[in-house]
Scaffold this motif. Structure first.
Motif, mmCIF file in Angstrom:
data_model
loop_
_atom_site.group_PDB
_atom_site.id
_atom_site.type_symbol
_atom_site.label_atom_id
_atom_site.label_comp_id
_atom_site.label_asym_id
_atom_site.label_seq_id
_atom_site.Cartn_x
_atom_site.Cartn_y
_atom_site.Cartn_z
ATOM 1 N N VAL A 1 16.661 -14.102 -29.258
ATOM 2 C CA VAL A 1 18.035 -14.433 -29.669
ATOM 3 C C VAL A 1 18.216 -14.137 -31.155
ATOM 4 N N GLU A 2 17.271 -14.575 -31.960
ATOM 5 C CA GLU A 2 17.347 -14.345 -33.404
ATOM 6 C C GLU A 2 17.316 -12.847 -33.723
ATOM 7 N N ALA A 3 16.403 -12.117 -33.109
ATOM 8 C CA ALA A 3 16.253 -10.688 -33.415
ATOM 9 C C ALA A 3 17.503 -9.894 -33.032
ATOM 10 N N PHE A 4 18.011 -10.115 -31.825
ATOM 11 C CA PHE A 4 19.197 -9.367 -31.402
ATOM 12 C C PHE A 4 20.428 -9.781 -32.206
ATOM 13 N N SER A 5 20.565 -11.078 -32.491
ATOM 14 C CA SER A 5 21.702 -11.537 -33.297
ATOM 15 C C SER A 5 21.659 -10.943 -34.698
ATOM 16 N N SER A 6 20.474 -10.901 -35.282
ATOM 17 C CA SER A 6 20.315 -10.339 -36.627
ATOM 18 C C SER A 6 20.588 -8.839 -36.647
ATOM 19 N N SER A 7 20.454 -8.192 -35.488
ATOM 20 C CA SER A 7 20.730 -6.758 -35.382
ATOM 21 C C SER A 7 22.160 -6.493 -34.919
ATOM 22 N N ARG A 8 22.996 -7.507 -35.001
ATOM 23 C CA ARG A 8 24.435 -7.404 -34.738
ATOM 24 C C ARG A 8 24.814 -7.170 -33.286
ATOM 25 N N TYR A 9 23.993 -7.652 -32.377
ATOM 26 C CA TYR A 9 24.353 -7.636 -30.964
ATOM 27 C C TYR A 9 25.150 -8.896 -30.652
ATOM 28 N N GLN A 10 26.009 -8.822 -29.641
ATOM 29 C CA GLN A 10 26.661 -10.001 -29.089
ATOM 30 C C GLN A 10 25.669 -10.586 -28.096
#
Length: 94
Positions: free
Chosen positions: A24-33
């Protein structure tokens, strides 16, 4: 702020465990919804929503195989079923 028309949607199953939280953190930090599922750990799910702007869905995939409707660009299947009542079969050299 990213251009939302080009933002990818990711669904992470099992989002409140240690690996799930990192995803969750990695994808959120990479600007994914990010949308993630959880079964019992609502407190952790709500905290992830606050910390990363992710959306949580309470969904037990052991009981249902129906995923939420909507656009999913990436599916991360991060759940496993632990049936601790199952017999364990060990292979030995004997």
């Amino acid at each position: 702020m990213p251009d939302m028309s080009s933002t990818k949607n990711v669904l992470i199953t099992g989002g409140t465990g240690s690996v799930g939280k990192a995803l969750v953190e990695a994808f959120s930090s990479s600007r994914y919804q990010v949308t993630f599922t959880y079964v019992t750990n609502e407190k952790s799910a709500k905290q992830l929503e606050v910390d990363f702007g992710a959306k949580s869905i309470r969904l037990d995939l052991a009981a249902s195989t129906t995923l939420p409707k909507g656009d999913i660009d990436i599916l991360v299947n991060n759940v496993g079923i632990n049936n601790s009542d199952a017999e364990t079969h060990l292979v030995t050299d004997k």
